[in-house]
Structures are given as C-alpha cells and as structure tokens.
Design a protein around this motif. Structure first.
Motif, PDB file in Angstrom:
ATOM      1  N   ASP A 189      34.835  27.650  36.881  1.00 17.07           N
ATOM      2  CA  ASP A 189      35.880  27.717  37.866  1.00 17.07           C
ATOM      3  C   ASP A 189      35.391  28.684  38.870  1.00 17.07           C
ATOM      4  O   ASP A 189      34.957  29.842  38.626  1.00 17.07           O
ATOM      5  CB  ASP A 189      37.254  27.879  37.466  1.00 17.07           C
ATOM      6  CG  ASP A 189      37.739  26.550  36.761  1.00 17.07           C
ATOM      7  OD1 ASP A 189      37.125  25.558  36.617  1.00 17.07           O
ATOM      8  OD2 ASP A 189      39.103  26.559  36.115  1.00 17.07           O
ATOM      9  N   THR A 190      35.710  28.646  40.085  1.00 18.17           N
ATOM     10  CA  THR A 190      35.063  29.553  41.062  1.00 18.17           C
ATOM     11  C   THR A 190      35.910  30.864  41.017  1.00 18.17           C
ATOM     12  O   THR A 190      35.390  31.922  41.294  1.00 18.17           O
ATOM     13  CB  THR A 190      35.275  29.150  42.603  1.00 18.17           C
ATOM     14  OG1 THR A 190      36.880  28.770  42.717  1.00 18.17           O
ATOM     15  CG2 THR A 190      34.307  27.828  42.659  1.00 18.17           C
ATOM     16  N   MET A 191      37.318  30.946  40.313  1.00 13.91           N
ATOM     17  CA  MET A 191      37.966  32.060  40.203  1.00 13.91           C
ATOM     18  C   MET A 191      37.461  33.185  38.964  1.00 13.91           C
ATOM     19  O   MET A 191      37.819  34.472  39.053  1.00 13.91           O
ATOM     20  CB  MET A 191      39.384  31.829  39.675  1.00 13.91           C
ATOM     21  CG  MET A 191      39.315  31.298  38.311  1.00 13.91           C
ATOM     22  SD  MET A 191      41.038  30.869  37.748  1.00 13.91           S
ATOM     23  CE  MET A 191      41.742  32.785  37.372  1.00 13.91           C
ATOM     24  N   TYR A 192      36.370  32.643  38.390  1.00 15.10           N
ATOM     25  CA  TYR A 192      35.641  33.532  37.185  1.00 15.10           C
ATOM     26  C   TYR A 192      34.432  34.121  37.771  1.00 15.10           C
ATOM     27  O   TYR A 192      33.609  33.527  38.397  1.00 15.10           O
ATOM     28  CB  TYR A 192      35.573  32.611  35.992  1.00 15.10           C
ATOM     29  CG  TYR A 192      36.831  32.261  35.354  1.00 15.10           C
ATOM     30  CD1 TYR A 192      37.820  32.976  35.023  1.00 15.10           C
ATOM     31  CD2 TYR A 192      37.049  31.077  34.966  1.00 15.10           C
ATOM     32  CE1 TYR A 192      39.037  32.657  34.416  1.00 15.10           C
ATOM     33  CE2 TYR A 192      38.188  30.497  34.733  1.00 15.10           C
ATOM     34  CZ  TYR A 192      39.105  31.417  34.056  1.00 15.10           C
ATOM     35  OH  TYR A 192      40.409  30.818  33.448  1.00 15.10           O
ATOM     36  N   GLU A 193      34.163  35.248  37.220  1.00  7.91           N
ATOM     37  CA  GLU A 193      33.047  35.876  37.157  1.00  7.91           C
ATOM     38  C   GLU A 193      32.142  35.636  35.997  1.00  7.91           C
ATOM     39  O   GLU A 193      32.800  35.173  34.781  1.00  7.91           O
ATOM     40  CB  GLU A 193      33.061  37.628  37.253  1.00  7.91           C
ATOM     41  CG  GLU A 193      33.904  38.186  38.278  1.00  7.91           C
ATOM     42  CD  GLU A 193      33.029  38.063  39.787  1.00  7.91           C
ATOM     43  OE1 GLU A 193      31.700  37.897  39.682  1.00  7.91           O
ATOM     44  OE2 GLU A 193      33.783  38.158  40.701  1.00  7.91           O
ATOM     45  N   THR A 194      30.782  35.581  36.114  1.00  7.46           N
ATOM     46  CA  THR A 194      30.063  35.215  34.855  1.00  7.46           C
ATOM     47  C   THR A 194      29.148  36.393  34.486  1.00  7.46           C
ATOM     48  O   THR A 194      28.692  37.278  35.348  1.00  7.46           O
ATOM     49  CB  THR A 194      29.408  33.883  35.025  1.00  7.46           C
ATOM     50  OG1 THR A 194      28.324  33.958  36.038  1.00  7.46           O
ATOM     51  CG2 THR A 194      30.109  32.535  35.468  1.00  7.46           C
ATOM     52  N   LEU A 195      28.525  36.421  33.374  1.00  3.07           N
ATOM     53  CA  LEU A 195      27.697  37.414  33.018  1.00  3.07           C
ATOM     54  C   LEU A 195      26.766  36.752  31.919  1.00  3.07           C
ATOM     55  O   LEU A 195      27.136  36.199  31.017  1.00  3.07           O
ATOM     56  CB  LEU A 195      28.267  38.814  32.476  1.00  3.07           C
ATOM     57  CG  LEU A 195      27.201  39.905  32.014  1.00  3.07           C
ATOM     58  CD1 LEU A 195      26.483  40.347  33.323  1.00  3.07           C
ATOM     59  CD2 LEU A 195      27.995  41.089  31.595  1.00  3.07           C
ATOM     60  N   SER A 196      25.366  37.160  31.927  1.00  7.71           N
ATOM     61  CA  SER A 196      24.427  36.873  30.860  1.00  7.71           C
ATOM     62  C   SER A 196      23.292  37.646  31.059  1.00  7.71           C
ATOM     63  O   SER A 196      23.188  38.696  31.905  1.00  7.71           O
ATOM     64  CB  SER A 196      23.974  35.268  31.145  1.00  7.71           C
ATOM     65  OG  SER A 196      23.257  35.011  29.991  1.00  7.71           O
ATOM     66  N   ASN A 197      22.304  37.608  30.172  1.00  7.13           N
ATOM     67  CA  ASN A 197      21.080  38.528  30.123  1.00  7.13           C
ATOM     68  C   ASN A 197      20.383  38.084  31.507  1.00  7.13           C
ATOM     69  O   ASN A 197      20.388  37.151  32.194  1.00  7.13           O
ATOM     70  CB  ASN A 197      20.497  38.273  28.993  1.00  7.13           C
ATOM     71  CG  ASN A 197      21.081  38.123  27.758  1.00  7.13           C
ATOM     72  OD1 ASN A 197      21.427  37.108  27.295  1.00  7.13           O
ATOM     73  ND2 ASN A 197      21.349  39.358  27.111  1.00  7.13           N
ATOM     74  N   GLY A 198      19.503  39.326  31.815  1.00  8.50           N
ATOM     75  CA  GLY A 198      18.573  39.135  32.989  1.00  8.50           C
ATOM     76  C   GLY A 198      19.375  39.139  34.313  1.00  8.50           C
ATOM     77  O   GLY A 198      20.707  39.558  34.376  1.00  8.50           O
ATOM     78  N   LYS A 199      18.585  38.530  35.318  1.00 12.79           N
ATOM     79  CA  LYS A 199      19.345  38.725  36.833  1.00 12.79           C
ATOM     80  C   LYS A 199      19.984  37.293  37.180  1.00 12.79           C
ATOM     81  O   LYS A 199      19.585  36.436  36.745  1.00 12.79           O
ATOM     82  CB  LYS A 199      18.192  39.214  37.739  1.00 12.79           C
ATOM     83  CG  LYS A 199      17.810  40.544  37.716  1.00 12.79           C
ATOM     84  CD  LYS A 199      16.756  40.719  38.914  1.00 12.79           C
ATOM     85  CE  LYS A 199      16.390  42.469  38.699  1.00 12.79           C
ATOM     86  NZ  LYS A 199      15.484  42.510  39.901  1.00 12.79           N
ATOM     87  N   LEU A 200      20.887  37.715  37.941  1.00 10.75           N
ATOM     88  CA  LEU A 200      21.732  36.438  38.698  1.00 10.75           C
ATOM     89  C   LEU A 200      20.840  36.094  39.729  1.00 10.75           C
ATOM     90  O   LEU A 200      20.798  36.532  40.908  1.00 10.75           O
ATOM     91  CB  LEU A 200      22.959  36.817  39.319  1.00 10.75           C
ATOM     92  CG  LEU A 200      23.825  35.562  39.958  1.00 10.75           C
ATOM     93  CD1 LEU A 200      24.138  34.646  38.812  1.00 10.75           C
ATOM     94  CD2 LEU A 200      25.153  36.093  40.435  1.00 10.75           C
ATOM     95  N   VAL A 201      20.174  34.677  39.686  1.00 16.09           N
ATOM     96  CA  VAL A 201      19.197  34.350  40.570  1.00 16.09           C
ATOM     97  C   VAL A 201      19.691  33.365  41.401  1.00 16.09           C
ATOM     98  O   VAL A 201      19.270  33.135  42.785  1.00 16.09           O
ATOM     99  CB  VAL A 201      17.746  34.027  39.779  1.00 16.09           C
ATOM    100  CG1 VAL A 201      17.251  34.718  39.111  1.00 16.09           C
ATOM    101  CG2 VAL A 201      18.211  32.598  39.203  1.00 16.09           C
TER     102      VAL A 201
END
Length: 863
Positions: free
Chosen positions: A219-231
């Motif tokens: 959902d657009t209300m959420y931030e996300t995070l994972s390894n590496g860069k957001l491309v």
C-alpha cells in the motif's frame, strides 16, 4: 546479531564484583521473559546432552551455487501470506547436477519453470525441502535460472525458538488487521540462523552467498526497506506501489531482509553513501540520536580496519515485537523498539554499543562470513569487541574497561551455571545455543587479549589482511590464525588452540612476599582451574606491575605456563607499595590475590587501570570516611557513584555539602541520582528545596524520578505542577512513578494516563509499570477497583494482545481479587461483595478464552 537477553540482561542479572577475587551470581528465580515467551523457548538441557554422543558439525555441502536471487513479493495481511515469484540464477558448484534441493519451509508451490524455456519442471516437496528435477544435466560451465511461484505461510508453520532468537518464523506480520491502536502494522523478517527459507526458497546456509533484487508491492501508505539501494518506486494507481531494492554485492542468505511499515525516514549521507534512519513517527526528532554517532562510527571502523565500509548504503530500522535485540542484515540493520528513546532517556544511556555491534558485522559477518555456526564467534566476537573499540575511542579507556568488566561478568555467570564449551565448538548440540556468552562475550574478550599480545599495529594489520583476503567468502578459524601468523611471523597455534578450541579459562591464586635481605619480591602463582582433556594448564604471557610508594611503576614480563610457579623480581631496594600480577589488566581469568588493606589503597591510588581500581574498591569495602572523600574526587563517574553508594547512612550528614553539589552539578546523571538518593538518608538536610531545584533544571529522567518521589512524599500538594507536564511527555521512563504517586481519588487526567500506559507501555518498563499499578490499587475503593477491573480485563483477554502485557494485566486482576477477598473476609458491604464476584467473573472469562498455550499453562498453574 545482538540477542535481547544479552543486550538487556533479560534472562540473567549479572552482578559484577571483582574480576580478580569473586564473581557474584545473582540469577532471578524465574524471569517473566523466560516464563512467558509466546513461542517455544529451548531451555537448558545440558544434563541430558551429556549422555548424547558428540556429533561433529561440518559446514554444509554445496552441490550448486546461487549466483543471484530475484524476488517479486506481495502480501495478504489478513491471511498473513506472502505471494512470491523467485527467480534463482544458479550453477553447479563443481560436479554435474541433475536435481536441485532448496530450503522452503511451509510453502504452497504453484509452478516451477526454467526462465528461458518456461517448461514446467517436476518437483517433490515435503514442506521443508523442495527437490526439483531439472530438464537436463548441468555442468560447472552452465548457468540457469529457475522460476518458482509460491505462497509462503510463515504464520501457519510450527516455529520454535531459543533464548537468543525467540521465534524462527522468519517473516512476521505485526498487528496485520490494525486492531491494536498502540501497535503499528508492520512486516519484517529475521533470517538468522536459517529462517529466511520460510519466506523465499534458497540454500539457507551461511556458506552460500548471492546478489539479489527484491520487488515489494505494498500500500502506498507504507515505507519499505531491503538490502541494497532503492532503484525504482512505481505507483500503480490502485493504492499500491512497487519498490525495487537491488544489491549487487553477494552476501549470505540469512542476511537478506525486508521491512514494511508506516515510518518516519531521516535521510542522510556519509562519504556519498546513503544513510537512513527508520523510526516511528513520534520519535522523528530523536532519530539521529537514537542511532548514536552513525557517520562517525562508519569513519572510525573504516579507518581502524583499513577497509572502507564495503556496502552501498547504511539503513537502520526499528520494529515492534522483534524476536531478538538487533540484526545486522547487510546495509539494513533491524533493531528492537527498546532503542527508541527520547532525548532525556538517551542522557548517559545511549545506544552506542548496539549500534557499533551491528555496524562491525558489516565487515565481520557480512563481508567475511563464518562458514558454519560452530565458527559463529568469527562474526559475534568481533562485533562484541567493536563495542569496546568504539567506547575506547569515543569516551576513553575507563568507559571501555567498565564495559569489558560487564562482558566478563556475563561470561563468568554462564560458566558458573553451565559447563563451558569451546569458543569454536564443532560439537554443539543445538546451533541456536551458539548464540551465548561464549560466542559473544568470551569472543570479544579473547580478541582483546590477542590485541594486547600482538600490539595494536600488528593486530589491526592482521585484521586488514584477514578481511581483504577473505572478502565475500565464508571462513573458519584457521583463516584468522593464518592472517595473524602471516603478519606477525609467529606460530600462534598455542593461542588459538588454548582460547578458541579449548573450553574454560584460568583460575589463578596469587601471593606476594618481599625479601628485604635479597631486595626482591617473590610472586607465587597457582592455576586452580579444573583439568580437562585440552587445556589442563594455560600459557599466559603477562607483565607484573610493581608500584613504588611514590606511584612509579615498573613492569616485568613473565610467562605463566605451569600449575604452580614462582617468579622472583630482583633489584627492589625498597618494599613495593603493591604489585599486580596482570599489570596490564588483560587476562580473561578469575584471579584471587592476597593483599593487605594498605596494598589495595595503594593499588587504587597508583594504578591507572579501571580493573585494578575496581578490584581495590571491592576488597576495601566497607570504605572508611577519609577514603570515601578521596574516591569522590575521581575523574571517572563510575567511581564517584561507587563512593556515594559506600557512604554509610549514619554519616550521610557529614557529606551533605559535597552530595548537594554533586546532585545539582555533576557531569554524569548516575552520580547526580546517587547523590540525591544518599541525601535522602541525611537527617539534618531539608531535601525538598533541592528536589524542587532538580525538577526545574534537570534533564535526565533517572534523576527526575528520585526528586519526584521525594516531593510526592514530603509535599504531595505541590507535586501536581510537575506531573501534569511529565504525563504528556513521549516517554515510558517515569510511567511507574507517575502512577505510584497519584492521589487517592484519581482525576480523569490521571485515569486516562493509567489506562493508556497499561495498554502501551514498552517492554523495558512493563513489569515496573504493572507493579506500580498493583501497589497503587491495593486498598483502594470499590469504585476505583471496578473501573480498573474493566480495562485490565480488556487487556488480559485481548486475543491479539502482547503476551507479556496480557500476563501482567491478569496478575494484576488476581492481586486485586486477593485484596478484595481479604477485606471481604473481615466483613464487607454489598458493593464489596459485588466487586468480588465481578473480579472472579473477569478472571474466569480470561481463563476460558485464552488461546495461547503458554499462557494457558501458566494460568493453570496459578489456579
């Protein structure tokens, strides 16, 4: 990783006495966390394991190598399912391969194909292992991409846990239906040890590594995070968005992570590397202080190790209900919410140690990874020692040495209660139990001894060689030993065999005598540790420190390598004031030294080592008045606080002026707090004006807490002008005190605070808060108890509620019932009888509706 039990001392309370005399073990009978974990806790069964044949634990055999993993993920919050498409690029490790076996726990497999041909591949799946029959035999020159469409159901698979990592579900939905107003909806993962295979198929062993790309549709209300860069971040027009995170450098499977939630994100930069701090929005203005000194740490460790930070970003995120303390996922560190503190809470109580620990893993663990869990200390020992290195650099040697003393206490407590094992243990019974005070505490303490033995220049040169030669690979202990031998030119097998591959530590009994005729000192040393098949006698190179009456010190190097040994120190024209066997305060050892009071006083005055001064204070207790005054002038706050605690209450008045100055103006909050507490013991001092001054000028909650309680007892009519403001602050620190000092008839403002905190107080303050509620409610009116009963019943019976909070609410209801029952037994009016029945009904309701098996068992025992 930093387990919560080690970080917060949740399962054991370590009381650190003298490192050279006696280590005092003070273990709580049963801690709440050990009783009430909402997943299986693996308890100590070492007695049973003694009869179990020892099994060598090899590193995992690799028949194929994963080169790259691409995951496309979306989520069903209601079902707590993960919908995934995994594209796994792989090649045979060496020998030809016709089948692939992936770890995949609790999946529903929909379709498996090769990406190029799209041909469906046959497979066999037993719920844990996915065995795929390939379309042909592949040789080591071949690469291929397998595409797996699946649904992961981590919530539906039985998951155990351990003291270090309390659940192995791998992926966690927190308040997925948004039912708890005080709990944010989140998704996060915890891969260590081998739990990421519960949400994506992989070879879930630490000696594998791959690059990765993860697409998260949320959902657009959420931030996300994972390894590496957001491309990329693509809006779909239907209220959803797909974020793509790409990491080009390979790492181990357990370091892969994702997180989803409603966060404030503070962005920054260090050396052109993106920095991110993810915190809950109410902590937005505290974000940078929560993650203490991150840019400075990155510079410090890069310079110290001679290897620049090797990854393409550094993000840190706080999650709720985390199953450990923190986790070093590559470039995306996860912390439990106990690190979220306000500026006042962070005074003299920052997060330096845990931030440094997880950061160091990006070299030791992420860049160079232990090839199996037997060698876990190659990850965790270095991370623990990073805490020492940072504290030494930032705050000075005394602060680092105090930390090392606490680490040593943790290790000694474990060996007191359990049989010690080798630091690198190829015969462990359970890999989860490798996350203990050996791999962490002892590992860091051994690194300190190795550093002092080789010297700083050689130590850090060897670490640079180890990291550069083994980067992006998996290692075992020999690689570290060879790096040190290559740098120093010395065969160090004796050191590594003794400290890494053999269990235990030396116990030394030392006596000193001075021969005035021969002008020499005789030092007798006996190793008294129990013999074992490996290290019956330790080899211990040390420098004996000999202090003259004027404080001048001379060092005499010796090697202790016999059960009983005598050393003679010549050419001492006068009797030394004191001697110290381990003159550099380096050894991991239990040392008992036979010294006089005068010698310990000289040791405290002349030695510059924290350990020596601490040992002297311990052995001099109770301190006399003159010596207390001397210790109060020490520069390091630990000793000033110790001096205050050693002032007998009977003579507190004679220290009143000094204590008042310390309470109002000492640089360290612990000293200010101890001074205020000790002043409360003085009979001739009016403490109220001092406490009012503290309430107006003090920032640290630990000091405000004491002043607030004093005012509430001495001038309860004046405490309200402080409590209204403090109840509005975004901190739990004073929550127990603020409830405990409420008036006999709570105002609506006080009721609101009491109920709100009962539902939201964090884990760090949960027990204290509910204990304060129980004390406050004892003896209160029927009307007050009836109102408290209602919200406590709601909390205790909440099917989605936190296990610990439910348990504490239930215990509070029981306590109220016992209180009212005792009153009723002495004769009670009809309102009291109705209340007693209502409480009994609430308790029955909770018992009958509880579904958590751990709570049901505990409640059954209570009945």
């Amino acid at each position: 990783m930093k387990p919560l039990g080690i970080t917060c001392v949740a399962l054991l309370l370590f009381s650190c006495a003298s490192p050279r005399t006696k280590w005092v073990v003070e273990a709580e009978d049963i801690s709440l966390q050990e009783e009430m974990l909402d997943t299986l806790v693996i308890t100590d069964d070492s007695d049973d394991l003694e009869a179990t044949p020892r099994t060598f634990r090899p590193s995992a055999r690799q028949t194929y190598d994963i080169l790259h993993t691409k995951l496309s993920l979306s989520f069903d919050w209601k079902k707590q399912h993960v919908y995934g498409v995994a594209e796994i690029q792989w090649k045979p490790y060496f020998f030809p391969v016709r089948t692939l076996v992936f770890d995949a726990v609790g999946f529903e497999i929909h379709k498996i194909t090769t990406k190029d041909s799209r041909d469906t591949l046959p497979y066999n799946y037993d719920g844990k292992k996915l065995t795929i029959t390939l379309d042909r035999e592949y040789n080591r020159q071949d690469t291929s991409i397998i595409q797996i469409r699946y649904t992961a159901k981590p919530e539906e698979v039985p998951a155990g846990g351990s003291e270090a990592i309390t659940s192995e579900k791998g992926l966690f939905f927190i308040d997925p239906l948004d039912e708890d107003p005080d709990l944010p909806s989140q998704i996060w993962t915890q891969g260590e040890t081998e739990n990421n295979s519960r949400w994506f198929p992989t070879f879930d062993k630490p000696n594998e590594r791959f690059s990765q790309e993860i697409l998260l549709t949320v959902d657009t209300m959420y931030e996300t995070l994972s390894n590496g860069k957001l491309v990329s971040s693509i809006l779909h027009g239907n209220g959803t968005r797909t974020d793509t995170w790409r990491q080009d450098k390979a790492h181990a499977p357990y370091l892969t992570m994702i997180a989803v939630g409603d966060y404030f994100v503070k962005n920054g930069e260090w050396n052109r590397i993106p920095l991110q701090y993810f915190v809950e929005k109410k902590y937005s203005r505290h974000a940078e202080r929560i993650f203490d000194h991150t840019p400075e740490m990155l510079s410090f460790f890069s310079d110290k190790l001679g290897i620049p930070y090797p990854w393409d970003k550094y993000s840190q995120i706080v999650v709720r209900n985390f199953v450990s303390g923190a986790m070093e996922n590559t470039g995306a560190v996860v912390f439990g919410d106990f690190v979220q503190k306000t500026d006042k809470e962070l005074i003299d109580n920052g997060n330096d140690e845990i931030v440094a620990h997880e950061m160091m893993h990006h070299w030791f663990g992420n860049l160079v990874t232990c090839e199996d869990w037997s060698n876990l200390t190659l990850n965790e020992g270095f991370a623990n020692y990073a805490e020492y290195l940072w504290l030494e650099y930032k705050y000075g040697r005394d602060r680092a040495e105090e930390h090392r003393m606490n680490e040593m206490g943790g290790y000694f407590n474990q060996t007191f209660m359990e049989k010690p094992h080798a630091l690198v243990d190829y015969y462990y019974a359970d890999k989860e139990k490798m996350f203990d005070a050996h791999s962490y505490n002892k590992g860091g303490l051994v690194m300190h001894m190795l550093r002092k033995y080789t010297g700083d220049e050689a130590f850090f040169a060897a670490l640079q060689r180890y990291l550069s030669q083994n980067q992006f690979s998996a290692v075992e202990l020999d690689e570290l030993r060879l790096a040190f031998e290559d740098v120093t030119g010395e065969d160090l097998n004796w050191f590594f065999e003794q400290w890494f591959l053999s269990p235990g530590h030396p116990s030394l009994v030392v006596s000193y005598s001075y021969d005035s005729l021969q002008a020499r000192m005789v030092v007798d040393v006996e190793q008294t540790q129990e013999e074992n098949e490996h290290a019956a006698v330790f080899r211990l190179p040390v420098r004996i420190a000999v202090y003259a009456e004027n404080g001048e010190v001379r060092y005499f190097p010796v090697v202790i390598d016999q059960r009983k040994q005598q050393f003679q120190i010549e050419d001492l024209q006068t009797r030394p004031a004191v001697a110290v066997l381990d003159g550099d305060a380096v050894l991991l050892a239990s040392v008992t030294e036979q010294k006089t009071k005068a010698e310990y006083i000289a040791q405290f005055r002349h030695s510059t080592h924290f350990f020596d001064k601490h040992e002297a204070l311990y052995n001099l207790q109770p301190l006399d008045e003159t010596f207390i005054k001397e210790v109060l002038e020490e520069s390091y706050p630990y000793f000033r606080a110790e001096a205050i605690r050693n002032i007998p209450d009977s003579i507190a008045d004679s220290f009143a002026d000094r204590l008042q100055a310390l309470a109002l103006s000492d640089a360290h909050s612990e000293v200010r707090r101890e001074a205020l507490i000790k002043l409360s013991m003085a009979e001739e001092i009016d403490l109220l004006p001092i406490c009012h001054a503290v309430m107006l000028t003090e920032s640290a909650y630990s000091v405000l807490d004491v002043a607030l309680q004093v005012i509430s007892m001495g001038e309860p009519e004046k405490v309200g002008k402080y409590t209204s403001r403090l109840r509005e602050e975004d901190s739990d620190y004073l929550s127990a005190t603020l409830v405990g000092i409420m008036g006999p008839e709570p105002s609506e403002e006080e009721w609101y605070f009491m109920e709100r905190k009962a539902r939201s107080v964090g884990m760090n303050h949960l027990i204290d808060y509910y204990g304060a509620c129980q004390s406050y409610l004892t003896g209160k009116s029927v009307e007050i108890l009836s109102r408290a009963k209602d919200f406590l019943t709601d909390i205790a019976s909440d099917p989605k509620g936190n296990t610990y909070r439910k348990y504490m609410a239930f215990v509070t209801l029981l306590q109220m019932g016992e209180d009212v029952s005792a009153r009723s037994a002495n004769g009670a009016d009809i309102k009291t009888e109705f209340l007693l029945e209502a409480l009994a009904e609430s308790i029955r309701f909770v018992l009958e509706n509880e579904q958590n098996p751990v709570l049901k068992e505990k409640y059954s025992e209570m009945r």
